[in-house]
Design an enzyme around this catalytic site. Sequence first.
Site, PDB file in Angstrom:
ATOM      1  N   GLY A 306       0.820  -1.200   0.000  1.00  0.00           N
ATOM      2  CA  GLY A 306       0.000   0.000   0.000  1.00  0.00           C
ATOM      3  C   GLY A 306       0.856   1.253   0.000  1.00  0.00           C
ATOM      4  O   GLY A 306       2.089   1.184   0.027  1.00  0.00           O
ATOM      5  N   ALA A 307       0.182   2.413  -0.013  1.00  0.00           N
ATOM      6  CA  ALA A 307       0.894   3.685   0.008  1.00  0.00           C
ATOM      7  C   ALA A 307       1.714   3.793   1.287  1.00  0.00           C
ATOM      8  O   ALA A 307       1.245   3.423   2.361  1.00  0.00           O
ATOM      9  CB  ALA A 307      -0.110   4.834  -0.070  1.00  0.00           C
ATOM     10  N   ARG A 308       2.943   4.260   1.175  1.00  0.00           N
ATOM     11  CA  ARG A 308       3.825   4.512   2.325  1.00  0.00           C
ATOM     12  C   ARG A 308       4.047   3.272   3.191  1.00  0.00           C
ATOM     13  O   ARG A 308       4.238   3.375   4.397  1.00  0.00           O
ATOM     14  CB  ARG A 308       3.250   5.625   3.208  1.00  0.00           C
ATOM     15  CG  ARG A 308       2.869   6.875   2.466  1.00  0.00           C
ATOM     16  CD  ARG A 308       3.968   7.888   2.528  1.00  0.00           C
ATOM     17  NE  ARG A 308       3.538   9.155   1.950  1.00  0.00           N
ATOM     18  CZ  ARG A 308       4.101  10.307   2.209  1.00  0.00           C
ATOM     19  NH1 ARG A 308       5.111  10.358   3.041  1.00  0.00           N
ATOM     20  NH2 ARG A 308       3.684  11.400   1.630  1.00  0.00           N
ATOM     21  N   SER A 309       3.988   2.100   2.587  1.00  0.00           N
ATOM     22  CA  SER A 309       4.176   0.873   3.365  1.00  0.00           C
ATOM     23  C   SER A 309       5.646   0.572   3.577  1.00  0.00           C
ATOM     24  O   SER A 309       6.001  -0.279   4.383  1.00  0.00           O
ATOM     25  CB  SER A 309       3.515  -0.300   2.640  1.00  0.00           C
ATOM     26  OG  SER A 309       4.085  -0.446   1.348  1.00  0.00           O
ATOM     27  N   GLY A 310       6.534   1.273   2.857  1.00  0.00           N
ATOM     28  CA  GLY A 310       7.964   0.978   2.939  1.00  0.00           C
ATOM     29  C   GLY A 310       8.433   0.143   1.766  1.00  0.00           C
ATOM     30  O   GLY A 310       9.555  -0.352   1.758  1.00  0.00           O
ATOM     31  N   SER A 312       9.185   0.924  -1.409  1.00  0.00           N
ATOM     32  CA  SER A 312      10.312   1.448  -2.195  1.00  0.00           C
ATOM     33  C   SER A 312      11.628   1.253  -1.456  1.00  0.00           C
ATOM     34  O   SER A 312      12.635   0.854  -2.038  1.00  0.00           O
ATOM     35  CB  SER A 312      10.113   2.937  -2.490  1.00  0.00           C
ATOM     36  OG  SER A 312       9.022   3.118  -3.356  1.00  0.00           O
ATOM     37  N   ALA A 329      12.647   5.480 -12.830  1.00  0.00           N
ATOM     38  CA  ALA A 329      11.701   6.181 -11.958  1.00  0.00           C
ATOM     39  C   ALA A 329      10.492   6.592 -12.782  1.00  0.00           C
ATOM     40  O   ALA A 329      10.600   7.403 -13.686  1.00  0.00           O
ATOM     41  CB  ALA A 329      12.373   7.395 -11.337  1.00  0.00           C
ATOM     42  N   HIS A 349      12.923  10.340  -2.544  1.00  0.00           N
ATOM     43  CA  HIS A 349      13.331   9.093  -3.200  1.00  0.00           C
ATOM     44  C   HIS A 349      14.681   9.270  -3.892  1.00  0.00           C
ATOM     45  O   HIS A 349      15.564   8.430  -3.785  1.00  0.00           O
ATOM     46  CB  HIS A 349      12.302   8.682  -4.262  1.00  0.00           C
ATOM     47  CG  HIS A 349      11.167   7.887  -3.716  1.00  0.00           C
ATOM     48  ND1 HIS A 349      11.159   6.515  -3.744  1.00  0.00           N
ATOM     49  CD2 HIS A 349      10.026   8.256  -3.118  1.00  0.00           C
ATOM     50  CE1 HIS A 349      10.038   6.078  -3.190  1.00  0.00           C
ATOM     51  NE2 HIS A 349       9.323   7.117  -2.802  1.00  0.00           N
ATOM     52  N   ARG A 353      18.807   7.467  -3.097  1.00  0.00           N
ATOM     53  CA  ARG A 353      19.522   6.554  -3.986  1.00  0.00           C
ATOM     54  C   ARG A 353      21.018   6.828  -3.959  1.00  0.00           C
ATOM     55  O   ARG A 353      21.426   7.981  -4.046  1.00  0.00           O
ATOM     56  CB  ARG A 353      19.040   6.739  -5.429  1.00  0.00           C
ATOM     57  CG  ARG A 353      17.686   6.153  -5.677  1.00  0.00           C
ATOM     58  CD  ARG A 353      17.220   6.548  -7.070  1.00  0.00           C
ATOM     59  NE  ARG A 353      15.811   6.899  -7.018  1.00  0.00           N
ATOM     60  CZ  ARG A 353      15.226   7.798  -7.789  1.00  0.00           C
ATOM     61  NH1 ARG A 353      15.927   8.464  -8.678  1.00  0.00           N
ATOM     62  NH2 ARG A 353      13.953   8.042  -7.671  1.00  0.00           N
TER      63      ARG A 353
END
Length: 496
Positions: A306-310, A312, A329, A349, A353
């Site tokens: 889900g959104a902002r679940s970690g 990435s 990206a 993000h 990197r």
Amino acid sequence: MRVTVLGTGAADGVPQPFCRCDTCADARARGQVRAPGGVLIDSTLLVDPAPAVGAAAARAGVDLSQVTTIAISHGHADHWDPAILLFRQWIADGNGPGALPPLRVIGPAAVIASAADWVAPGGSVEFLPAVAGGCWQLDGLNLRAITSTHGLVSAPGSEADPVAAAAVLFDVRDAHGTAVLYAADTGPPDADLLGDVAGASYDLALVELTFGASGPTTAGHLDHATFPRALAELRRVGAINADTDVVAIHLSHHHPPAPELHAALASWGARAVADGTTLEPLAETAPRAADTLTSTTNRTTLVTGGARSGKSTFAEQLAGNASDVLYLATGWPRGALGDDDWDERLAAHVARRPSRWRTREWSAMSPADLGAALTAAPPGSTVIIDCLALWLTRLIDAVAGWDEAAGLGTGSAAATTVTDGCEALLAGLATTAAGHVIMVTNEVGSGVVPATASGRFFRDQLGRVNARVAGLCSEVYLVVAGRALPLTAPYQEFHG
Ligand SMILES: [Zn+2]
Ligand SMILES: [Zn+2]
């Protein structure tokens, strides 16, 4: 070089079994355990095997049957348990299939002397005393003992611990020139230690960080004040540089809870890894995977959540220490549309990197080109696509597919565009020479049914894309609340 960090904990580990401080409570809540364990290098060199090294190796997915050298920094119990020689002897005596190779045990003289008692007379174990400056040519590796300051005393005139005073650190190199520093245990570097490592340009530096910002500390270990100073000294003499992966080991509960510890380490140009992590440092001069077509592993991973679940962050961690990373990206700056929050997330993000990663931002590509980008990826490289939901959004954007009046059913321009884009992506996945493709996507189908036709269309299309891509993947993870759950292969339970 493959370096498996079997344990990242100091003697009493994290959580400390008798302690209920914030750090120990945080570690228990996360299920994160840091124990002493040692380090296994290229399957053949075992450094500082702690008492629980067997279980640590099993949890890390490795065995010790190929070990031909045990190198011991010093005789403290969290770095050396001679019983490992006895356990090995039981197999060497013919109680298991296949003969074990001869073994060398290298360490300070007093450690070596007592270790010899654990091996039957006439056994094929050679004991070699180590002092700083000693060098050994091992199977494919060069080992050098270097100065440790573990024996420093905190108060002038107080009695030195002879075990700590005899400690050495290790410099390990392979035939390609990949260089690793093993620095536990030690206090702040002195002139001898800096002289031993000057100009080494380590690819990986495992450096002890026993104590915290406050609370107990000793001169023979590093803490939050002396660790960054030690790194600065190592940088000054060229032992480490901007490309060195600096990993803190020998961690105790005197540090703050994990998020604060990671932030502090990042500010010093270092990081911590979990027990059992395998690192693959590579010298600039070493042949890259990209140079050899045969080394492609073709691992494909889908990370959904889900959104902002970690998800990435997890995907980036999966890339590990890979040297050749192409980051595709699919997010694009929306500041022009007044969505500043979006731009901030994108900037965060990008900042996370590593600078050595090559980034291809979506604005430079057509959304239909994702499959082609995979086909063109360098052999053996690691590719991260973040994320498929944004890619799908842009794909539909490109045909003005959100216009419900234009129709969204089978055969509509929007549906055809998605189908074609998905086929191109699957073709790219099937033909890519990349060694590891990591794709991030969103899990959007679990909530209420969207009120609009375009919302339902997007949800359904993304669900189908995810399922089809997952079908081609060797691993699929669901990330929830920062935890990654590996999902089993389809019908695995039925096929045994
Ligand atoms: Zn020690
Ligand atoms: Zn120790």
